[in-house]
Write a protein that holds these residues in place. Structure first.
Motif: not given
Length: 248
Positions: A227-248
């Protein structure tokens, strides 16, 4: 920082999701495990001394339909008491924020739908779908089913509307998944061990077509090194971080 994830890595992946990029997300059992849904691997691998793989089969249903339905009715009751977690909700938010977005899930629990996801493909069907073993009757049914439910149209036995081991995917599902992965700019693999085909090869298909690949999982998988990136940890913590700030 989320767990052991460096904030800079999260920001780089978040940047990949912004703009007018095509994003495809594949989810597996690890996402719903955070809602309390058993993964049927490891400690959760048995039900009444049966492996899920031994019951989720057309030959098992043919030989012991009452046992298989007992197993699926138990799963339906279990999932009915579960709720979408922050990972499910973050993916629904991403769908609203990213114009070209598709969620492909291997899960059959319906939690993505309950979280608000609509641009999605349920590769393996749904626990909440039932269909006739003889005629074409099929429906969504959230009610408490009898031990051996029968078809209201022809009277024959109903079966769970899921794809069992040894069965092909619903016509068109794999074709749509492959088409959209082939067009993706970013491919996220979330909460899946990448052990079951055909989904296990989706990341390679994405790479072959030039997509940036990102793994989000509680622990490394056999594909982590590719993989180009591997983020290991709870998806319930990582995905909200990724979604935060994306333009609606």
């Amino acid at each position: 920082m989320v767990g052991n994830i460096v904030q800079a890595e999260l920001e780089m992946v978040k940047a990949l999701l912004s703009g007018d990029r095509r994003v495809v997300v594949l989810t597996g059992a690890g996402v719903s495990a955070e809602s309390g849904v058993p993964t049927f691997r490891g400690r959760d691998g048995l039900w009444k001394h049966y492996r899920a793989e031994d019951l989720a089969r057309p030959d098992a249903f043919a030989a012991h339909p009452e046992l298989v339905w007992e197993f699926y009715n138990w799963r339906r009751r279990l999932v009915a008491d579960c709720r979408p977690n922050p990972a499910h909700r973050a993916l629904a938010a991403m769908e609203r924020q990213i114009r070209n977005f598709l969620l492909i899930t291997q899960n059959v629990d319906g939690l993505h739908v309950r979280a608000g996801s609509r641009k999605m493909v349920e590769m393996h069907g749904s626990l909440w779908q039932v269909r006739c073993t003889v005629c074409t009757h099929a429906r969504e049914d959230f009610s408490e089913l009898p031990e051996l439910p029968d078809c209201p149209v022809c009277g024959h036995l109903l079966r769970p509307g899921v794809v069992w081991f040894g069965e092909p995917l619903t016509p068109g599902v794999l074709k749509l998944a492959i088409e959209q992965i082939g067009k993706a700019d970013v491919f996220l693999s979330v909460g899946t061990s990448n052990m079951v085909q055909p989904a296990a090869s989706f990341y390679q298909l994405a790479k072959d077509h030039g997509a940036v690949t990102v793994e989000i999982n509680a622990e490394p998988t056999p594909n982590t090194g590719f993989m180009d990136f591997a983020l290991h940890g709870p998806a319930g913590e990582i995905l909200p971080e990724l979604a935060a700030g994306l333009a609606e």
